[in-house]
Design a protein around this motif. Structure first.
Motif, mmCIF file in Angstrom:
data_model
loop_
_atom_site.group_PDB
_atom_site.id
_atom_site.type_symbol
_atom_site.label_atom_id
_atom_site.label_comp_id
_atom_site.label_asym_id
_atom_site.label_seq_id
_atom_site.Cartn_x
_atom_site.Cartn_y
_atom_site.Cartn_z
ATOM 1 N N ALA A 75 47.336 45.153 49.390
ATOM 2 C CA ALA A 75 47.344 44.179 50.534
ATOM 3 C C ALA A 75 45.710 43.742 50.954
ATOM 4 C CB ALA A 75 48.392 44.542 51.573
ATOM 5 N N ALA A 76 45.433 45.066 51.264
ATOM 6 C CA ALA A 76 44.074 45.006 52.083
ATOM 7 C C ALA A 76 43.124 44.446 51.034
ATOM 8 C CB ALA A 76 43.540 46.478 52.512
ATOM 9 N N CYS A 77 43.081 44.910 49.914
ATOM 10 C CA CYS A 77 42.111 44.406 48.752
ATOM 11 C C CYS A 77 42.478 43.009 48.655
ATOM 12 C CB CYS A 77 42.432 45.297 47.548
ATOM 13 S SG CYS A 77 41.221 45.015 46.227
ATOM 14 N N LYS A 78 43.473 42.433 48.468
ATOM 15 C CA LYS A 78 43.680 40.914 48.183
ATOM 16 C C LYS A 78 42.960 40.108 49.490
ATOM 17 C CE LYS A 78 47.530 40.625 45.076
ATOM 18 N NZ LYS A 78 46.508 39.936 44.068
ATOM 19 N N SER A 79 43.244 40.523 50.515
ATOM 20 C CA SER A 79 42.509 39.821 51.904
ATOM 21 C C SER A 79 41.117 40.070 51.481
ATOM 22 C CB SER A 79 43.076 40.446 53.012
ATOM 23 O OG SER A 79 42.631 41.734 53.449
ATOM 24 N N PHE A 80 40.527 41.215 51.055
ATOM 25 C CA PHE A 80 39.147 41.275 50.922
ATOM 26 C C PHE A 80 38.602 40.274 50.147
ATOM 27 C CE2 PHE A 80 35.568 44.414 50.119
ATOM 28 C CZ PHE A 80 34.418 43.954 51.114
ATOM 29 N N VAL A 81 39.252 40.376 48.960
ATOM 30 C CA VAL A 81 38.505 39.580 47.675
ATOM 31 C C VAL A 81 38.777 38.024 47.983
ATOM 32 C CG1 VAL A 81 39.074 38.871 45.432
ATOM 33 C CG2 VAL A 81 39.052 41.268 45.675
ATOM 34 N N ASP A 82 39.935 37.797 48.730
ATOM 35 C CA ASP A 82 40.515 36.255 48.872
ATOM 36 C C ASP A 82 39.263 36.015 50.116
ATOM 37 O OD1 ASP A 82 42.386 36.184 47.213
ATOM 38 O OD2 ASP A 82 43.790 36.338 48.708
ATOM 39 N N GLY A 83 38.848 36.734 50.808
ATOM 40 C CA GLY A 83 37.906 36.346 52.005
ATOM 41 C C GLY A 83 36.322 36.389 51.424
ATOM 42 N N GLY A 84 36.351 36.430 50.009
ATOM 43 C CA GLY A 84 34.967 36.102 49.228
ATOM 44 C C GLY A 84 34.181 37.397 48.751
ATOM 45 N N PHE A 85 34.559 38.288 48.910
ATOM 46 C CA PHE A 85 33.879 39.776 48.392
ATOM 47 C C PHE A 85 33.950 39.480 46.828
ATOM 48 C CE2 PHE A 85 34.093 43.575 46.102
ATOM 49 C CZ PHE A 85 32.655 44.356 46.575
ATOM 50 N N GLU A 86 32.570 39.660 46.357
ATOM 51 C CA GLU A 86 32.615 39.785 44.787
ATOM 52 C C GLU A 86 31.331 40.897 44.502
ATOM 53 O OE1 GLU A 86 31.909 35.973 43.222
ATOM 54 O OE2 GLU A 86 29.923 35.796 44.461
ATOM 55 N N LEU A 87 31.280 41.326 43.234
ATOM 56 C CA LEU A 87 30.098 42.170 43.006
ATOM 57 C C LEU A 87 29.219 41.119 42.091
ATOM 58 C CD1 LEU A 87 32.330 44.901 41.417
ATOM 59 C CD2 LEU A 87 30.754 45.334 43.371
ATOM 60 N N PRO A 88 27.887 41.380 42.708
ATOM 61 C CA PRO A 88 26.946 40.114 42.142
ATOM 62 C C PRO A 88 26.478 40.547 40.816
ATOM 63 C CG PRO A 88 26.023 41.814 43.922
ATOM 64 C CD PRO A 88 27.331 42.218 43.719
ATOM 65 N N TRP A 89 26.330 41.766 40.526
ATOM 66 C CA TRP A 89 25.761 42.255 39.271
ATOM 67 C C TRP A 89 26.707 43.070 38.066
ATOM 68 C CZ3 TRP A 89 21.423 39.783 38.132
ATOM 69 C CH2 TRP A 89 20.625 39.006 39.170
ATOM 70 N N PHE A 90 26.602 42.779 36.887
ATOM 71 C CA PHE A 90 27.393 43.754 35.902
ATOM 72 C C PHE A 90 26.494 44.277 34.740
ATOM 73 C CE2 PHE A 90 29.919 40.503 38.071
ATOM 74 C CZ PHE A 90 30.945 41.228 38.637
ATOM 75 N N ASP A 91 26.880 45.726 34.495
ATOM 76 C CA ASP A 91 26.051 45.963 33.363
ATOM 77 C C ASP A 91 26.492 45.642 32.056
ATOM 78 O OD1 ASP A 91 24.857 48.103 31.710
ATOM 79 O OD2 ASP A 91 25.535 49.817 32.814
ATOM 80 N N ARG A 92 25.403 45.061 31.328
ATOM 81 C CA ARG A 92 25.564 44.462 29.944
ATOM 82 C C ARG A 92 25.976 45.444 29.167
ATOM 83 N NH1 ARG A 92 20.683 42.464 28.003
ATOM 84 N NH2 ARG A 92 21.956 41.467 26.500
ATOM 85 N N GLN A 93 25.774 46.686 29.268
ATOM 86 C CA GLN A 93 26.161 47.751 28.185
ATOM 87 C C GLN A 93 27.331 48.514 28.738
ATOM 88 O OE1 GLN A 93 22.830 50.540 26.671
ATOM 89 N NE2 GLN A 93 24.271 52.298 27.594
ATOM 90 N N GLU B 66 20.399 35.784 19.381
ATOM 91 C CA GLU B 66 20.919 36.773 18.785
ATOM 92 C C GLU B 66 20.930 38.038 19.998
ATOM 93 O OE1 GLU B 66 18.133 38.614 16.234
ATOM 94 O OE2 GLU B 66 18.049 36.989 14.547
ATOM 95 N N LYS B 67 20.669 37.670 21.005
ATOM 96 C CA LYS B 67 20.691 38.637 22.205
ATOM 97 C C LYS B 67 22.028 38.329 22.859
ATOM 98 C CE LYS B 67 18.125 40.396 26.085
ATOM 99 N NZ LYS B 67 17.019 40.378 27.032
ATOM 100 N N PRO B 68 22.895 39.321 22.777
ATOM 101 C CA PRO B 68 24.453 39.026 23.302
ATOM 102 C C PRO B 68 24.375 39.413 24.854
ATOM 103 C CG PRO B 68 24.364 41.203 22.156
ATOM 104 C CD PRO B 68 23.246 40.502 21.945
ATOM 105 N N ALA B 69 25.387 38.734 25.622
ATOM 106 C CA ALA B 69 25.501 38.729 26.835
ATOM 107 C C ALA B 69 26.031 40.152 27.385
ATOM 108 C CB ALA B 69 26.866 37.855 27.598
ATOM 109 N N LEU B 70 26.745 40.749 26.486
ATOM 110 C CA LEU B 70 27.311 42.164 26.556
ATOM 111 C C LEU B 70 27.272 42.730 25.298
ATOM 112 C CD1 LEU B 70 30.270 41.197 28.689
ATOM 113 C CD2 LEU B 70 28.133 42.149 29.626
ATOM 114 N N TYR B 71 26.966 44.413 25.228
ATOM 115 C CA TYR B 71 27.229 44.751 23.923
ATOM 116 C C TYR B 71 27.403 46.358 24.070
ATOM 117 C CZ TYR B 71 22.726 46.760 25.977
ATOM 118 O OH TYR B 71 21.758 47.177 26.930
ATOM 119 N N MET B 72 27.956 46.928 23.060
ATOM 120 C CA MET B 72 28.026 48.405 23.081
ATOM 121 C C MET B 72 27.088 49.195 22.426
ATOM 122 S SD MET B 72 31.304 49.260 23.942
ATOM 123 C CE MET B 72 31.650 50.930 22.825
#
Length: 270
Positions: free
Chosen positions: A146-164, A208-214
């Motif tokens: 319940a708390a998490c949904k209100s937080f995310v609905d209020g605009g929270f987001e993570l700005p960066w994501f590891d490509r690996q 050739e450079k993928p967005a995400l990779y293993m």
């Protein structure tokens, strides 16, 4: 300052805002400050280590480490549940009784369940609730969701994501399917791994450079290190090579299994 101008502040600021929010919503603002770190050397989602950092004045801070690779693979709700999982460890260190031999004891498990996260060693209903290695799943009617949904609905987001990526995306999909099959179904956001490749500019799609990779699997070693058990002399050889120390006339052994002679170890520092 924009995220592009100062990505470090933007990234860590988002995690600090999440810590502050859940501290207020789930812990009555009782948790003391900690140092949130991002570490991708471990395969776990996160960890807590008491008194890991110290200032020049002697102040100590707990560390709350998170693996950024899993930010890409998991929904934001799942990532935040890991943060709260570690916040429960933080709570227990300061207000409860931690068990040195078992990182997840009954007190920790009770606190987790009371805020809407069910401890489980396999991440599924029916799993063990205490033990050295422990996962959890989000309770559909729990306080955390319940708390998490209100937080995310209020605009929270993570700005960066590891490509690996630390594991194949299918692993997380299988975990969600297993939870649904067990009767635990929680509506969560799409993980970034399902979004990012679809929003790349068209001119980059053919690159050739993928967005995400293993990462590429490690190749078998082409050399191994041997050591003389008598004098400590070392040699790098092809795997399976048997050589004899010319000084001591004994077979050299795998260096990892040989204890260096004391006098050789002392001489190495002179």
């Amino acid at each position: 300052m924009s995220a592009t101008a100062c990505p470090t502040m933007d990234f860590y600021g988002s995690l600090q805002s999440a810590f502050d929010f859940f501290n207020e919503q789930l812990f009555d603002n009782s948790l003391p400050p900690c140092l949130i770190t991002l570490r991708s050397s471990s395969r776990v989602y996160g960890y807590h280590q008491a008194d890991r950092f110290i200032s020049k004045s002697g102040q100590m801070l707990d560390e709350m480490g998170l693996h950024p690779g899993f930010f890409t693979l998991r929904s934001v709700e799942a990532v935040l549940s890991t943060l709260v999982h570690e916040m429960v460890h933080h709570w227990q260190h300061h207000f409860g009784t931690a068990t040195p031999s078992t990182a997840h004891n009954q007190e920790w498990a009770n606190k987790m369940e009371s805020i809407g996260l069910m401890p489980s060693d396999n991440g599924l209903p029916g799993g063990k609730k205490t033990g050295r290695t422990m996962s959890h799943y989000i309770l559909p009617e729990g306080q955390f969701l319940a708390a998490c949904k209100s937080f995310v609905d209020g605009g929270f987001e993570l700005p960066w994501f590891d490509r690996q990526l630390p594991s194949m995306p299918e692993v997380q999909v299988q975990k969600q399917e297993a939870l649904k099959a067990a009767g635990v179904e929680v509506e969560v956001s799409l993980p970034p791994v399902e979004i990012i490749p679809k929003v790349l500019p068209k001119e980059e799609e053919g690159q050739e450079k993928p967005a995400l990779y293993m990462p590429q699997p490690r190749q078998a070693p082409t050399r191994e290190k041997l050591m003389c058990p008598e004098c400590g002399a070392k040699a790098w050889v092809s795997p399976g090579t048997d050589i004899i120390c010319g000084e001591c006339e004994v077979h050299m052994q795998d260096a990892a299994s040989v204890k260096a002679p004391v006098d050789k170890a002392i001489n190495s520092f002179t």
